[in-house]
Write an enzyme that holds these catalytic residues in place. Structure first.
Site, PDB file in Angstrom:
ATOM      1  N   CYS A  40      10.479   0.172  -1.111  1.00  0.00           N
ATOM      2  CA  CYS A  40      10.385   0.872  -1.695  1.00  0.00           C
ATOM      3  C   CYS A  40      12.122   1.621  -1.724  1.00  0.00           C
ATOM      4  CB  CYS A  40       8.678   2.339  -1.348  1.00  0.00           C
ATOM      5  SG  CYS A  40       7.569   1.166  -1.707  1.00  0.00           S
ATOM      6  N   GLY A  74       7.753   0.314   3.754  1.00  0.00           N
ATOM      7  CA  GLY A  74       7.882  -0.384   4.340  1.00  0.00           C
ATOM      8  C   GLY A  74       6.025  -0.864   3.937  1.00  0.00           C
ATOM      9  N   GLU A  75       6.110  -1.494   5.643  1.00  0.00           N
ATOM     10  CA  GLU A  75       4.495  -2.531   5.300  1.00  0.00           C
ATOM     11  C   GLU A  75       3.522  -2.039   6.367  1.00  0.00           C
ATOM     12  OE1 GLU A  75       2.527  -3.183   2.417  1.00  0.00           O
ATOM     13  OE2 GLU A  75       3.777  -3.593   1.212  1.00  0.00           O
ATOM     14  N   ASP A  94      -2.092   1.507   2.571  1.00  0.00           N
ATOM     15  CA  ASP A  94      -1.862   1.643   4.086  1.00  0.00           C
ATOM     16  C   ASP A  94      -0.784   3.631   3.982  1.00  0.00           C
ATOM     17  OD1 ASP A  94       0.277   1.136   2.493  1.00  0.00           O
ATOM     18  OD2 ASP A  94       2.016   0.120   4.074  1.00  0.00           O
TER      19      ASP A  94
END
Length: 630
Positions: free
Chosen positions: A2, A76-77, A100
């Site tokens: 993103c 992010g992840e 998340d």
């Protein structure tokens, strides 16, 4: 993946210009073409562009906590979010989504700044806590995801995933930092925390930043660092087995996605190892992609094809035009500041290819830095032996003199090209390594830079980038240069290249070899298990022998190279002359016109190979025209 942006009034509750916030956000549309969102309130504005990966129907951002007191914009992840969610549910937090993002929201409410220490993954995010009147920013430990910020003259603090988001703001001063110019022509990129602009910064990997409204004396704070503390008497076979086991787990948690997933497969050790482990974890064929080059000196596609055949992957390969220099202009807009790694060209193309199949890919980046895969590590250890044999009082003047008088034999066989090695041995360990990795060494920069730029530098030299880490760098010579590369080259060059190239195509790249738990463990391995004799990544290669053919594991490293030297004497010959000798560089007053003429004539006559300096100057000139001229 993103894009995030934000505006925060540090001093008060001024109204945030929503149209300006939207322009900043839309400048990063490519990072998240699926959805966009804005949040504004007195003194604060957050923006977000979303690339949907997990929980596609929910997870929109900026996201609010259920009590409305906390807002998050996040890129992010976080791979351990299921475990964190269970822990937070036990504390009484309820969840509306399965992503998340919401976990980070409640992790902040539960643990405050310490929440970042619990996150396992790649991330850059900003949290606004209305009750605490606090803005909190954080970046992942290794710097996989970027975050830029600046404080404006009106007291507003702005941030974004890319520098282009900040430059949308009309109050951002765009004054080039002379020390960043020195850094760029030394490293080929501008190391964190600087940017090309004075007063605009990158939040460094493993750092967070807390700003309380009304407090103008804020500073980034480090929450993580890697510590090289080798464990004695490690069994090589057992270490290799554990390395593969740990990497398999890091790969497994990165294979969770609600969109098509695959892997880059270059045919090198790291990407091939990742693909081998993915194949063992997947019921379906792994999607893999690689690019090929017409010139066999640069082409690894046959090795990639062999790995793909062994593991029955759904493999896609495309050949890149050997004269694929059409992207030069586009790269200047992609990176927002001078960036001179020419492998950005094939990286852009392989991301373009991958996006035709998948939305998420795993890569093998990080193996060279963590497991000593670069040839320069071997040369550094050789130089260190010489430094240890001769006392400084004898070694430094002797080898400095030899380095000065030894000719620069670019045209000769490698065995005779000893000038850089001699010059490096004449310096201390850190300065010697800096000399080895410099795109333009000290003497060349001294000739390239004008007297005006030298005055502006006030004695600053880019080796100070390394000197920042004198206190924290390990004593062991190999571990020291690995640590320096993790802090500089990995984040400033490799991860920057992959982030911008992948995000230009709305492609998410996950990096299992940079899982921080794996990195921490690899830092405990003895140096001689990483570099054994002439063999880099020794323990990794031995451990992968059951998985990959011998000649793939032990062939010479190639890398993502492009034929710059031939380009600049052939199809780009006139462009080089027009650019290096043209008005844009000349009008800056930063360069010596006579030396620019020398670089062009010597390279194009074949007497010297100045391809790296020429590429650096081409990319710098393109940056100037796209950002500062006109």
């Amino acid at each position: 993946m993103c894009g995030v942006v934000g505006i925060f009034d540090i001093r008060g509750l001024s109204e945030i210009d929503r149209s300006l916030l939207s322009r900043m956000n839309e400048s990063q549309f490519h990072r998240g073409p699926d959805e966009g969102g804005l949040h504004t309130e007195p003194g604060l504005g957050f923006g977000h562009r979303r690339l949907s990966i997990i929980d596609l129907s929910s997870g929109q951002q900026p996201m609010h906590s259920q009590d409305g007191n906390v807002v998050l914009t996040y890129n992010g992840e976080v791979y351990n979010f299921p475990e964190l969610r269970l822990e937070l549910e036990a504390l009484g937090y309820g969840f509306r989504t399965h992503c998340d993002t919401e976990v980070i929201l409640y992790a902040w409410q539960a643990w405050g700044e310490a929440c970042v220490e619990r996150l396992r993954g790649m991330f850059a995010f900003a949290i606004w806590d209305r009750v605490k009147q606090t803005l909190f920013l954080a970046r992942d430990r290794l710097g996989v995801k970027p975050l830029f910020y600046a404080e404006l003259p009106n007291g507003h603090f702005i941030f974004g995933s890319e520098l282009k988001a900040l430059t949308q703001h009309p109050l951002l001063p765009k004054d080039p930092d002379p020390t960043a110019i020195e850094d760029y022509f030394s490293f080929g990129y501008i190391p964190d925390p600087k940017t090309i602009y004075r007063g605009v910064y990158k939040l460094e990997p493993g750092y967070c930043l807390t700003i309380k409204r009304g407090d103008v004396n804020f500073r980034p704070k480090q929450y993580w660092d890697v510590t090289f503390k080798p464990v004695a008497n490690v069994n090589a076979v057992e270490a290799g087995e554990e390395l593969v086991s740990r990497l398999r787990e890091a790969v497994k948690i990165r294979m969770v996605a609600d969109v098509p997933l695959g892997a880059f497969l270059s045919g090198g050790v790291d990407s091939s190892g990742v693909v081998a482990l993915m194949a063992g974890l997947s019921d379906d064929p792994v999607n893999t992609c690689s690019i090929s080059f017409g010139d066999p000196k640069f082409n690894e596609s046959e090795f990639a094809a062999r790995v793909a055949e062994r593991y029955h992957t759904a493999h896609r390969v495309e050949q890149v035009d050997p004269d694929d220099f059409s992207l030069i202009e586009q790269l200047a807009g992609l990176y927002d500041e001078p960036y001179a790694d020419s492998s950005a060209l094939p990286t852009y193309r392989v991301c373009e290819l991958a996006k035709k199949q998948v939305t998420v890919v795993l890569s093998g980046d990080g193996g060279d830095e963590n497991l000593a895969g670069y040839r320069r590590y071997r040369w550094h250890t050789y130089e260190e032996r010489m430094r240890s044999i001769l006392p400084d009082a004898l070694r430094m003047p002797l080898f400095s003199t030899l380095g000065k008088v030894y000719p620069k034999l670019d045209w000769a066989p490698k065995v005779f090209r000893a000038k850089t090695t001699l010059e490096s041995i004449g310096r201390d360990s850190m300065a010697g390594y800096f000399h080895s990795v410099s795109v333009l060494p000290n003497a060349m920069r001294a000739e390239l830079f004008s007297e005006r730029l030298k005055r502006d530098l006030q004695g600053y030299q880019a080796v100070e980038v390394f000197h920042r880490y004198r206190e924290t760098a390990p004593d062991d010579p190999l571990s020291m240069v690995q640590y320096l590369d993790l802090k500089t080259y990995l984040v400033g060059d490799i991860l920057t290249k992959v982030d911008r190239a992948s995000m230009a195509h709305a492609l998410e790249v996950r990096v299992p070899l940079l899982d921080h738990k794996l990195v921490e463990w690899m830092a405990t391995l003895p140096p001689d298990l990483k570099l054994k004799g002439r063999e880099g990544k020794y323990v990794f290669k031995k451990a992968l022998e059951p998985y990959l053919p011998y000649d793939i594991l032990y062939r010479p490293k190639m890398g993502f190279s492009v034929p710059l030297s031939a380009w600049f004497r052939g199809p780009l010959k006139q462009r080089v002359r027009d650019t290096l000798l043209g008005d844009t560089l000349q009008n800056t007053g930063w360069f010596d016109s006579g030396y620019l003429q020398h670089i062009v004539s010597q390279h194009q006559s074949g007497l010297r190979d100045y391809s790296a300096p020429i590429w650096s100057l081409l990319m710098f000139e393109a940056f100037l025209r796209n950002n500062l001229v006109g």
